[in-house]
Design a protein around this motif. Structure first.
Motif, PDB file in Angstrom:
ATOM      1  N   LYS A 202      41.410  44.631  29.747  1.00 27.09           N
ATOM      2  CA  LYS A 202      41.055  46.041  29.828  1.00 27.09           C
ATOM      3  C   LYS A 202      39.945  46.321  30.837  1.00 27.09           C
ATOM      4  O   LYS A 202      40.013  47.262  31.599  1.00 27.09           O
ATOM      5  N   ASP A 203      38.871  45.489  30.824  1.00 25.80           N
ATOM      6  CA  ASP A 203      37.723  45.790  31.677  1.00 25.80           C
ATOM      7  C   ASP A 203      38.024  45.555  33.151  1.00 25.80           C
ATOM      8  O   ASP A 203      37.458  46.193  34.007  1.00 25.80           O
ATOM      9  N   ARG A 204      38.912  44.601  33.472  1.00 26.39           N
ATOM     10  CA  ARG A 204      39.251  44.307  34.869  1.00 26.39           C
ATOM     11  C   ARG A 204      40.762  44.151  34.983  1.00 26.39           C
ATOM     12  O   ARG A 204      41.283  43.052  35.039  1.00 26.39           O
ATOM     13  N   PRO A 205      41.495  45.262  35.043  1.00 22.67           N
ATOM     14  CA  PRO A 205      42.954  45.178  35.017  1.00 22.67           C
ATOM     15  C   PRO A 205      43.592  44.788  36.351  1.00 22.67           C
ATOM     16  O   PRO A 205      44.778  44.653  36.437  1.00 22.67           O
ATOM     17  N   PHE A 206      42.807  44.617  37.409  1.00 22.02           N
ATOM     18  CA  PHE A 206      43.397  44.292  38.701  1.00 22.02           C
ATOM     19  C   PHE A 206      42.518  43.304  39.455  1.00 22.02           C
ATOM     20  O   PHE A 206      41.378  43.061  39.095  1.00 22.02           O
TER      21      PHE A 206
ATOM     22  N   ILE B 154      31.227  41.309  43.014  1.00 18.13           N
ATOM     23  CA  ILE B 154      31.145  42.729  43.340  1.00 18.13           C
ATOM     24  C   ILE B 154      30.345  43.414  42.240  1.00 18.13           C
ATOM     25  O   ILE B 154      30.707  43.325  41.060  1.00 18.13           O
ATOM     26  N   GLU B 155      29.260  44.047  42.636  1.00 13.85           N
ATOM     27  CA  GLU B 155      28.352  44.728  41.711  1.00 13.85           C
ATOM     28  C   GLU B 155      27.911  43.798  40.578  1.00 13.85           C
ATOM     29  O   GLU B 155      27.910  44.178  39.402  1.00 13.85           O
ATOM     30  N   GLY B 156      27.603  42.544  40.941  1.00 13.93           N
ATOM     31  CA  GLY B 156      27.087  41.576  39.985  1.00 13.93           C
ATOM     32  C   GLY B 156      28.131  40.943  39.082  1.00 13.93           C
ATOM     33  O   GLY B 156      27.797  40.173  38.186  1.00 13.93           O
ATOM     34  N   LEU B 157      29.404  41.230  39.323  1.00 12.35           N
ATOM     35  CA  LEU B 157      30.477  40.708  38.477  1.00 12.35           C
ATOM     36  C   LEU B 157      31.397  39.815  39.307  1.00 12.35           C
ATOM     37  O   LEU B 157      31.870  40.215  40.373  1.00 12.35           O
TER      38      LEU B 157
ATOM     39  N   LEU C  77      45.866  33.770  45.010  1.00  9.40           N
ATOM     40  CA  LEU C  77      44.780  34.393  44.265  1.00  9.40           C
ATOM     41  C   LEU C  77      43.672  33.373  44.042  1.00  9.40           C
ATOM     42  O   LEU C  77      43.946  32.223  43.703  1.00  9.40           O
ATOM     43  N   VAL C  78      42.429  33.804  44.264  1.00 16.10           N
ATOM     44  CA  VAL C  78      41.252  33.008  43.929  1.00 16.10           C
ATOM     45  C   VAL C  78      40.656  33.672  42.697  1.00 16.10           C
ATOM     46  O   VAL C  78      40.324  34.852  42.731  1.00 16.10           O
ATOM     47  N   ASN C  79      40.548  32.913  41.590  1.00 14.50           N
ATOM     48  CA  ASN C  79      40.018  33.540  40.381  1.00 14.50           C
ATOM     49  C   ASN C  79      38.490  33.511  40.372  1.00 14.50           C
ATOM     50  O   ASN C  79      37.860  32.981  41.291  1.00 14.50           O
ATOM     51  N   CYS C  80      37.894  34.055  39.328  1.00 11.69           N
ATOM     52  CA  CYS C  80      36.437  34.191  39.268  1.00 11.69           C
ATOM     53  C   CYS C  80      35.716  32.853  39.132  1.00 11.69           C
ATOM     54  O   CYS C  80      34.491  32.805  39.215  1.00 11.69           O
TER      55      CYS C  80
ATOM     56  N   TYR D 232      39.010  41.351  51.572  1.00  7.15           N
ATOM     57  CA  TYR D 232      38.048  42.124  52.366  1.00  7.15           C
ATOM     58  C   TYR D 232      37.075  42.941  51.521  1.00  7.15           C
ATOM     59  O   TYR D 232      36.191  43.592  52.064  1.00  7.15           O
ATOM     60  N   HIS D 233      37.216  42.946  50.208  1.00  7.72           N
ATOM     61  CA  HIS D 233      36.258  43.632  49.345  1.00  7.72           C
ATOM     62  C   HIS D 233      35.011  42.765  49.180  1.00  7.72           C
ATOM     63  O   HIS D 233      35.103  41.551  49.115  1.00  7.72           O
ATOM     64  N   GLY D 234      33.891  43.397  49.064  1.00 10.80           N
ATOM     65  CA  GLY D 234      32.647  42.655  48.874  1.00 10.80           C
ATOM     66  C   GLY D 234      31.929  42.436  50.190  1.00 10.80           C
ATOM     67  O   GLY D 234      32.397  42.825  51.260  1.00 10.80           O
ATOM     68  N   PRO D 235      30.786  41.770  50.118  1.00 11.09           N
ATOM     69  CA  PRO D 235      29.943  41.612  51.309  1.00 11.09           C
ATOM     70  C   PRO D 235      30.518  40.676  52.371  1.00 11.09           C
ATOM     71  O   PRO D 235      30.254  40.830  53.547  1.00 11.09           O
TER      72      PRO D 235
END
Length: 171
Positions: free
Chosen positions: A51-55, A146-149, A99-102, A60-63
């Motif tokens: 729910k909190d991160r559905p995608f 991204i934003e600390g997550l 895909l690279v996961n967290c 190219y997102h992030g710094p």
């Protein structure tokens, strides 16, 4: 009048259920790679599923656009050591998207190949398999924040092939 109202209400509910049913067959976001038990490792997990991160994000997102230890030059150097080439003097592009996961682990690898005119065509199956195996062996991918997550993100490598040899790695 009551019958018309009931019919209208019933029709609305019926069509609403059908629309909801159709939506579920599409990915959460454009470009999502669906798990395929024939291609993907069963143990690979997307951290963002829920729910909190559905995608998942894109590279190219992030710094930073390229989150690999040693940057792209490290991949190019490793590729040169592997000396991957084709006996067939083919020209074109082989793209591996994944895909690279967290946690920095990779999975959901998909391959696309094109000739020099960007037409979808098989170049050399052996070369394609070698480059897919090489890409899977890269273990320096870093989690994107991204934003600390820490988030999952899609990455790709495109290998430009000239005369059967990799002449460039994109992006």
């Amino acid at each position: 009048m009551k019958a018309v109202s009931l019919f209208t209400l019933f029709s609305f509910v019926l069509f609403s259920c059908q629309a909801e049913k159709n939506r579920s067959k599409y990915p959460d976001t454009v470009g999502d790679i669906a798990f395929d038990e024939k291609l993907d490792e069963a143990g690979f997990k997307k951290c963002g599923a829920g729910k909190d991160r559905p995608f998942s994000f894109q590279y190219y997102h992030g710094p930073k656009m390229f989150d690999y230890k040693g940057e792209k030059i490290a991949i190019v150097q490793k590729l040169k050591k592997e000396n991957i080439y084709s006996e067939k003097k083919v020209n074109g592009y082989i793209t591996v998207r994944f895909l690279v996961n967290c946690e920095g682990k990779t999975g959901l690898f998909r391959l696309k190949r094109m000739n020099s005119d960007l037409k979808d065509i098989a170049l050399d199956e052996e070369l394609e398999n070698k480059l897919l195996k090489f890409t899977k062996s890269l273990n320096g991918w870093m989690p994107k924040e991204i934003e600390g997550l820490k988030v999952d993100y899609y990455q790709y490598l495109t290998y430009k092939i000239e005369d059967g040899k990799v002449s460039e790695v994109l992006p």
